[in-house]
Design an enzyme around this catalytic site. Structure first.
Site, PDB file in Angstrom:
ATOM      1  N   ARG A 237     -12.373   8.999   7.495  1.00  0.00           N
ATOM      2  CA  ARG A 237     -13.225   7.858   7.218  1.00  0.00           C
ATOM      3  C   ARG A 237     -14.646   8.167   7.692  1.00  0.00           C
ATOM      4  NH1 ARG A 237     -10.370   6.346   3.826  1.00  0.00           N
ATOM      5  NH2 ARG A 237      -9.328   4.339   3.588  1.00  0.00           N
TER       6      ARG A 237
ATOM      7  N   GLU B 106     -20.850   3.967   1.442  1.00  0.00           N
ATOM      8  CA  GLU B 106     -20.320   4.407   0.144  1.00  0.00           C
ATOM      9  C   GLU B 106     -20.577   3.314  -0.884  1.00  0.00           C
ATOM     10  OE1 GLU B 106     -16.179   5.463   0.575  1.00  0.00           O
ATOM     11  OE2 GLU B 106     -16.604   6.977   2.069  1.00  0.00           O
TER      12      GLU B 106
ATOM     13  N   HIS C  24     -15.415  10.358  -2.237  1.00  0.00           N
ATOM     14  CA  HIS C  24     -14.222   9.688  -1.694  1.00  0.00           C
ATOM     15  C   HIS C  24     -13.087   9.696  -2.729  1.00  0.00           C
ATOM     16  CE1 HIS C  24     -12.605   6.415   1.236  1.00  0.00           C
ATOM     17  NE2 HIS C  24     -11.636   7.160   0.752  1.00  0.00           N
TER      18      HIS C  24
HETATM   19  C1  OXD Z   1      -7.004   5.826   1.038  1.00  0.00           C
HETATM   20  C2  OXD Z   1      -8.035   6.809   0.668  1.00  0.00           C
HETATM   21  O1  OXD Z   1      -7.220   5.028   1.951  1.00  0.00           O
HETATM   22  O2  OXD Z   1      -7.797   7.607  -0.260  1.00  0.00           O
HETATM   23  O3  OXD Z   1      -5.959   5.811   0.391  1.00  0.00           O
HETATM   24  O4  OXD Z   1      -9.112   6.835   1.283  1.00  0.00           O
END
Ligand code: OXD
Length: 317
Positions: free
Chosen positions: A229, A258, A277
């Site tokens: 993240r 993002e 992402h």
């Molecule tokens: C998820 C991601 O949370 O791909 O699935 O970021």
């Protein structure tokens, strides 16, 4: 009428699987906002998450008992409300280890074998060597957050005969990881790595875990890859480390903001590889989420807690 609402559009074979697993329940296709609006308040089970689900289904008057998230990360969900309302939460953890570990290795090998430079040269029609290239074989990789994705990455790293280090909250050992540290050992681990891979979820404990001190602990020749993240990393400190030669490069799939704004300095840095992402993207995504959902659904309709990829609301992942 007991309702299951899916806010993602599903193939008819998936709907059949759901209907077979929950006889007597009514399945509602809520992929259309208007259709969802009518049913979200009295759905007991919801598959997927969006703003409307947050507004209509997670309230004192709604009937929601269990939500199966479509993604693995739950940092956008109001976890405190889930706790207060006693709603069970399961996620898509287990869907991503193959696609994300493949993206990690694509970035790792791309930097090692200078593919990022070769692609830029190719676009410019420029036949140019880019200096001596390193090898991943026998080097050291450090994984922050050794869950399903981290373990698969460790397993693949062993095919390259790498030394694998890991950091996890519990410090508990894991197959394929030669040395596991707890959070207190983070900087020590970082100082030994040629590649650092961040697989962390975003929680109040991981916010900006990678900051100035951590980038300073890394070798100047090391690469940083973040597929966890964005908010686990202090972007200012990362940019400073990349610009000053504090680290060699960064492969980034996730960002503090993002989509990344068009004027962001990361867009123009030659030692950065970015993906929007989408490291978890795979043609097998829906099939795998449905597999988790069906296992949980069978338990739920028999009165048991859905426990496949269950989220611990206290740990926030
Ligand atoms: C998820 C991601 O949370 O791909 O699935 O970021």
């Amino acid at each position: 009428m007991r309702k299951i609402v899916a806010v993602h559009s599903l193939e008819s074979r998936d709907i059949t699987l759901i209907e077979e697993a929950a006889p007597g329940w009514t399945f509602i296709d809520g992929s259309d906002r208007l259709a969802a609006q009518e049913h979200l308040q009295d759905a007991e089970i919801i598959l997927g998450w969006n703003k409307l689900v947050g507004e209509l289904a997670v309230s004192d008057t709604s009937k929601l008992k269990w939500l199966q998230n479509w993604g693995a990360g739950v940092d956008r969900l109001p976890l405190e409300r889930f706790r207060q309302l006693g709603i069970s939460l399961t996620c898509a953890s287990g869907v991503h280890p193959y696609p994300i570990s493949e993206t990690i290795f694509a970035m790792l090998l791309g930097f090692t074998r200078h593919l990022h430079t070769a692609i830029r040269n190719q676009s410019a029609g420029n036949w140019a060597h880019s200096g001596m290239m390193a090898e991943a074989h026998g080097r050291t990789i450090g994984i922050l957050g050794v869950g399903a994705i981290g373990s698969e990455t460790a397993r693949l790293a062993k095919a390259f005969n790498m030394t694998v280090l890991g950091v996890r909250r519990s410090g508990r050992p894991e197959q394929w990881v030669d040395t596991m540290y707890d959070i207190a050992g983070l900087n020590e681990m970082l100082s030994n790595c040629d590649y650092v891979v961040n697989c962390l979820p975003y929680t109040h404990e991981t916010e900006h875990l990678m900051g100035e001190e951590q980038f300073a602990a890394m070798k100047t020749t090391a690469f940083y890859i973040n597929i966890g993240r964005g908010k686990t990393t202090d972007t200012g400190a990362l940019i400073e480390a990349l610009q000053s030669g504090g680290i060699a490069g960064a492969g980034l799939d996730v960002f503090e903001q993002e989509p990344l704004p068009p004027d962001h300095p990361l867009w123009r840095m030659d030692n950065v590889i970015m993906t929007p992402h989408n490291a978890g993207n795979t043609t097998f995504y829906t099939e795998r989420v449905i597999e988790i959902f069906i296992q949980n659904l069978k338990k739920f309709v028999q009165g048991y807690a859905p426990d496949v990829s269950a989220v611990d609301l206290n740990s926030e992942y």
